[in-house]
Design a protein around this motif. Structure first.
Motif, mmCIF file in Angstrom:
data_model
loop_
_atom_site.group_PDB
_atom_site.id
_atom_site.type_symbol
_atom_site.label_atom_id
_atom_site.label_comp_id
_atom_site.label_asym_id
_atom_site.label_seq_id
_atom_site.Cartn_x
_atom_site.Cartn_y
_atom_site.Cartn_z
ATOM 1 N N GLN A 81 0.827 -1.210 0.000
ATOM 2 C CA GLN A 81 0.000 0.000 0.000
ATOM 3 C C GLN A 81 0.861 1.259 0.000
ATOM 4 N N LYS A 82 1.937 1.252 0.778
ATOM 5 C CA LYS A 82 2.783 2.441 0.823
ATOM 6 C C LYS A 82 3.380 2.736 -0.545
ATOM 7 N N ALA A 83 3.872 1.709 -1.213
ATOM 8 C CA ALA A 83 4.458 1.908 -2.538
ATOM 9 C C ALA A 83 3.392 2.271 -3.561
ATOM 10 N N ALA A 84 2.209 1.694 -3.426
ATOM 11 C CA ALA A 84 1.175 1.885 -4.440
ATOM 12 C C ALA A 84 0.535 3.261 -4.360
ATOM 13 N N TYR A 85 0.020 3.644 -3.215
ATOM 14 C CA TYR A 85 -0.847 4.820 -3.133
ATOM 15 C C TYR A 85 -0.042 6.116 -3.169
ATOM 16 N N ALA A 86 0.748 6.347 -2.135
ATOM 17 C CA ALA A 86 1.522 7.585 -2.096
ATOM 18 C C ALA A 86 2.643 7.579 -3.125
ATOM 19 N N GLY A 87 3.148 6.389 -3.440
ATOM 20 C CA GLY A 87 4.293 6.311 -4.326
ATOM 21 C C GLY A 87 3.972 6.350 -5.804
ATOM 22 N N ASP A 88 2.727 5.996 -6.189
ATOM 23 C CA ASP A 88 2.438 5.891 -7.619
ATOM 24 C C ASP A 88 1.024 6.326 -7.987
ATOM 25 N N VAL A 89 0.014 5.759 -7.339
ATOM 26 C CA VAL A 89 -1.373 5.992 -7.756
ATOM 27 C C VAL A 89 -1.748 7.459 -7.675
ATOM 28 N N MET A 90 -1.498 8.087 -6.530
ATOM 29 C CA MET A 90 -1.923 9.474 -6.372
ATOM 30 C C MET A 90 -1.060 10.461 -7.167
ATOM 31 N N PRO A 91 0.264 10.274 -7.254
ATOM 32 C CA PRO A 91 1.014 11.141 -8.166
ATOM 33 C C PRO A 91 0.531 11.045 -9.616
ATOM 34 N N ARG A 92 0.213 9.840 -10.090
ATOM 35 C CA ARG A 92 -0.315 9.706 -11.448
ATOM 36 C C ARG A 92 -1.663 10.412 -11.574
ATOM 37 N N TYR A 93 -2.503 10.254 -10.567
ATOM 38 C CA TYR A 93 -3.805 10.914 -10.562
ATOM 39 C C TYR A 93 -3.645 12.435 -10.659
ATOM 40 N N GLU A 94 -2.697 12.983 -9.941
ATOM 41 C CA GLU A 94 -2.487 14.431 -9.996
ATOM 42 C C GLU A 94 -1.926 14.864 -11.347
ATOM 43 N N ARG A 95 -1.139 13.988 -11.985
ATOM 44 C CA ARG A 95 -0.654 14.322 -13.327
ATOM 45 C C ARG A 95 -1.788 14.347 -14.349
ATOM 46 N N GLY A 139 -13.310 12.644 -11.541
ATOM 47 C CA GLY A 139 -12.218 12.382 -10.614
ATOM 48 C C GLY A 139 -12.172 10.922 -10.193
ATOM 49 N N THR A 140 -13.340 10.336 -9.949
ATOM 50 C CA THR A 140 -13.410 8.921 -9.599
ATOM 51 C C THR A 140 -12.942 8.055 -10.765
ATOM 52 N N TYR A 141 -13.396 8.386 -11.948
ATOM 53 C CA TYR A 141 -12.977 7.681 -13.165
ATOM 54 C C TYR A 141 -11.457 7.655 -13.255
ATOM 55 N N ASP A 142 -10.841 8.790 -13.051
ATOM 56 C CA ASP A 142 -9.389 8.870 -13.206
ATOM 57 C C ASP A 142 -8.636 8.175 -12.078
ATOM 58 N N VAL A 143 -9.132 8.253 -10.851
ATOM 59 C CA VAL A 143 -8.394 7.605 -9.769
ATOM 60 C C VAL A 143 -8.474 6.086 -9.910
ATOM 61 N N VAL A 144 -9.608 5.556 -10.370
ATOM 62 C CA VAL A 144 -9.689 4.107 -10.597
ATOM 63 C C VAL A 144 -8.773 3.708 -11.749
ATOM 64 N N ARG A 145 -8.730 4.526 -12.804
ATOM 65 C CA ARG A 145 -7.768 4.275 -13.883
ATOM 66 C C ARG A 145 -6.352 4.189 -13.333
ATOM 67 N N SER A 146 -6.014 5.096 -12.448
ATOM 68 C CA SER A 146 -4.671 5.117 -11.891
ATOM 69 C C SER A 146 -4.400 3.889 -11.029
ATOM 70 N N VAL A 147 -5.374 3.491 -10.233
ATOM 71 C CA VAL A 147 -5.228 2.268 -9.431
ATOM 72 C C VAL A 147 -4.974 1.068 -10.341
ATOM 73 N N MET A 148 -5.786 0.948 -11.391
ATOM 74 C CA MET A 148 -5.648 -0.204 -12.275
ATOM 75 C C MET A 148 -4.324 -0.158 -13.035
ATOM 76 N N ALA A 149 -3.839 1.022 -13.368
ATOM 77 C CA ALA A 149 -2.547 1.128 -14.036
ATOM 78 C C ALA A 149 -1.441 0.587 -13.143
ATOM 79 N N HIS A 150 -1.519 0.895 -11.850
ATOM 80 C CA HIS A 150 -0.498 0.390 -10.932
ATOM 81 C C HIS A 150 -0.576 -1.130 -10.810
ATOM 82 N N VAL A 151 -1.784 -1.657 -10.664
ATOM 83 C CA VAL A 151 -1.938 -3.105 -10.543
ATOM 84 C C VAL A 151 -1.453 -3.795 -11.817
ATOM 85 N N ASN A 152 -1.820 -3.256 -12.971
ATOM 86 C CA ASN A 152 -1.420 -3.851 -14.246
ATOM 87 C C ASN A 152 0.087 -3.837 -14.439
ATOM 88 N N ALA A 153 0.746 -2.801 -13.938
ATOM 89 C CA ALA A 153 2.184 -2.674 -14.156
ATOM 90 C C ALA A 153 2.979 -3.768 -13.452
#
Length: 596
Positions: free
Chosen positions: A236-250, A309-323
């Motif tokens: 969770q630490k690597a996923a959320y703060a480390g990748d998902v939310m930065p991608r969401y903000e981009r 915003g929800t659409y994009d944050v779920v996209r970002s979550v799935m991008a991290h899982v897929n990677a």
């Protein structure tokens, strides 16, 4: 050529440029069609999803997983590539399973409308062709379907659209996001069945926040690392703060960790942890050894902004899982192994605020505090035209507090069906004794219980109780349920069964009968008993006289004075008042049992 193949070919041809715009129009969602002023009814939502699934049967499947108290079907949509639309296919393909749910609080419904858009763009329009390259999505568009249909314009005074909103409680007035452990609601029982069928690796729960005004599109929450298996905390630490939310903000958004203000009148006083536990979605995922993510869009943003915003944050979550799907699968496996290795260890079940705050930056708005002649308090007003950064203290980190032991096994005598029923609901595996057996057990003896004055979710919760552990020899009857502590369900069982756990069945009031003596003494009989006890025990006489001097309420109550003696007599202790029926076995006792 089959009819299905013909239909798919026609759909594909219809979507080829220059007709792509018409294809997109054919799959516009009801919320999009209204300009996000409204959200569709449950019936219209289900119809739209069934039509979408029919257009892409190799990628989408709509299933019913339960029935609401008012008789509505509870539907779930399975989405995947390559026809991996069953738990067996998903596991065989080594694809993590993500459970995405919306509408557990139906007034907070952007997850439903964002989910429709995501499924469409994955399955038919080609906008998100790689959304599920290496994962399976299990999507509940509306969890509380009865609450969703109890709709009106006056349910969420804090919220900016849509025009009408569902009601926070389901039709029995239960809040489903407080019901995960006690599992009172039919919807919760159905959800637990779905969980046990799919055994997801990640739960994402979509909400809309209340509270202060600020620029963030959404805030997010993950359980504190101390509440989690180490592998899940690290993922969770690597996923959320480390990748998902930065991608969401981009993607053009602004996000923050969850903001629970210490004082809603003054945001500068800082934030703290809101106190999630197993009764909540992400807290339940934690005791199932799984990752969880709570999404809270901001109530005052327009509904269109919240859905996108929800659409994009779920996209970002799935991008991290897929990677890196293997990383999430590995975290789940290691978490199950960790849970199964806790026998003989104490595991934290309550948590306290870390007394040392850290300083964080809050992107906020200017605000004023005006003394109010209406409330007698301060009236807080924000000015969204003036943004301002605040450096504030954060007490969001937690530390372990009370712990409970994981035994070799728990034993539940067969008459305690209310406990066994919950084991079944949660899918906790157990065996039963084939014959009566005499064994030594550890039992919690509970005294001085105190209950909440007001009901909460249909219960008067046991707020406080003194817990002492005694070892005793007991006869377990044939049919006694035995729950082993060396399984992946051990942390779940601990939180359900142990007296220390704040969401245990004991704390929710299901075992209140153990605090009720059934035999009593007539005052004239206890008067005689008291005199015999005083004559035989000088220390008891001294304790009685001291209590008379120190406790005026006690001294003024004939009933309490007589109870002082009766409750210290074998006539009372023989009733075993306060004896927890859930017993703990060590390895030697467990090995001696005759089990089916």
């Amino acid at each position: 050529m089959t009819a299905t193949l013909s239909a798919r070919l026609l759909l594909a041809l219809a979507c080829v440029w220059p007709l792509a715009a018409r294809c997109s129009e054919a799959w516009i969602t009801p919320a999009e069609a209204s300009g996000f002023r409204t959200t569709p009814s449950y019936g219209d939502t289900v119809d739209w999803l069934r039509r979408l699934a029919a257009a892409a049967p190799d990628r989408l499947r709509v299933e019913t997983f339960g029935t609401s108290p008012e008789g509505r079907p509870m539907i779930v949509v399975i989405a995947a590539r390559d026809g991996d639309l069953t738990p067996a296919r998903a596991r065989a393909a080594a694809k993590p399973i993500v459970l995405l749910q919306a509408g557990i609080h139906p007034g907070e419904i952007e997850g439903k409308d964002a989910g429709l858009m995501l499924l469409r763009d994955f399955a038919v329009t080609g906008r998100l062709p790689h959304l599920l390259d290496h994962a399976v999505l299990v999507f509940i568009p509306v969890y509380s379907v009865d609450g969703h249909e109890n709709t009106g314009p006056y349910f969420r005074i804090n919220q900016n659209g849509p025009q009408t909103m569902g009601f926070r409680g389901q039709s029995q007035y239960l809040n489903l996001n407080r019901d995960y452990v006690k599992a009172d609601a039919p919807e919760t029982r159905a959800w637990l069945g779905l969980w046990n069928t799919w055994r997801p690796d990640l739960l994402v729960d979509i909400h809309t926040t209340n509270g202060a005004d600020y620029p963030y599109d959404l805030t997010w929450y993950a359980e504190d690392p101390h509440k989690l298996p180490p592998s899940i905390a690290a993922w969770q630490k690597a996923a959320y703060a480390g990748d998902v939310m930065p991608r969401y903000e981009r993607m053009g958004h602004l996000a923050s960790p969850y903001l629970e203000f210490r004082d809603g009148r003054d945001i500068t006083k800082g934030i703290e942890n809101f106190g999630s536990g197993p009764r909540f979605s992400t807290g339940y995922a934690a005791i199932r050894n799984r990752a969880g993510l709570l999404i809270e869009t901001h109530m005052l943003k327009p509904y269109a902004v919240r859905v996108h915003g929800t659409y994009d944050v779920v996209r970002s979550v799935m991008a991290h899982v897929n990677a890196d799907p293997a990383a999430l699968l590995r975290a789940s496996r290691e978490a199950d192994a960790w849970a199964a290795s806790r026998v003989g260890n104490d595991v934290p079940v309550t948590f306290r605020q870390d007394p040392t705050p850290v300083t964080v930056t809050l992107k906020g708005y200017a605000f004023t505090q005006t003394p109010s002649e209406i409330s007698g308090d301060l009236w807080v007003r924000y000015d969204p035209t003036v943004t301002k950064d605040y450096r504030i203290p954060s007490w969001a980190n937690l530390l372990p507090d009370a712990s409970a032991p994981v035994p070799a096994a728990w034993a539940i005598p067969p008459q305690w069906t209310v406990v066994i029923d919950r084991l079944d609901a949660h899918g906790i595996r157990y065996t039963r004794t084939a014959a009566a057996a005499r064994v030594t057990v550890a039992r919690d003896v509970l005294t001085h219980p105190k209950w909440a004055e007001k009901p909460f979710e249909g219960h008067h919760m046991l707020k406080d109780v003194d817990i002492a552990t005694a070892r005793e020899e007991v006869t377990l009857p044939a049919g006694t349920v035995i729950v082993r502590g060396d399984t992946a369900e051990a942390i779940l069982a601990l939180n359900l069964l142990d007296a220390h756990a704040p969401d245990s069945l004991l704390r929710w009031g299901y075992l209140d009968a153990i605090f009720e003596p059934k035999e009593y003494g007539e005052p004239r009989v206890v008067e005689a008993l008291a005199r015999k006890m005083l004559a035989a025990d000088p220390s008891l006489k001294a304790a009685f006289e001291a209590k008379l001097k120190s406790d005026a309420t006690f001294a003024a109550s004939p009933r309490a004075r007589l109870a002082f003696f009766f409750e210290r007599s074998p006539w009372y202790t023989a009733q075993k008042v306060g004896d927890d029926p859930v017993l703990r076995l060590d390895a030697r006792a467990l090995d001696s049992l005759p089990l089916h």
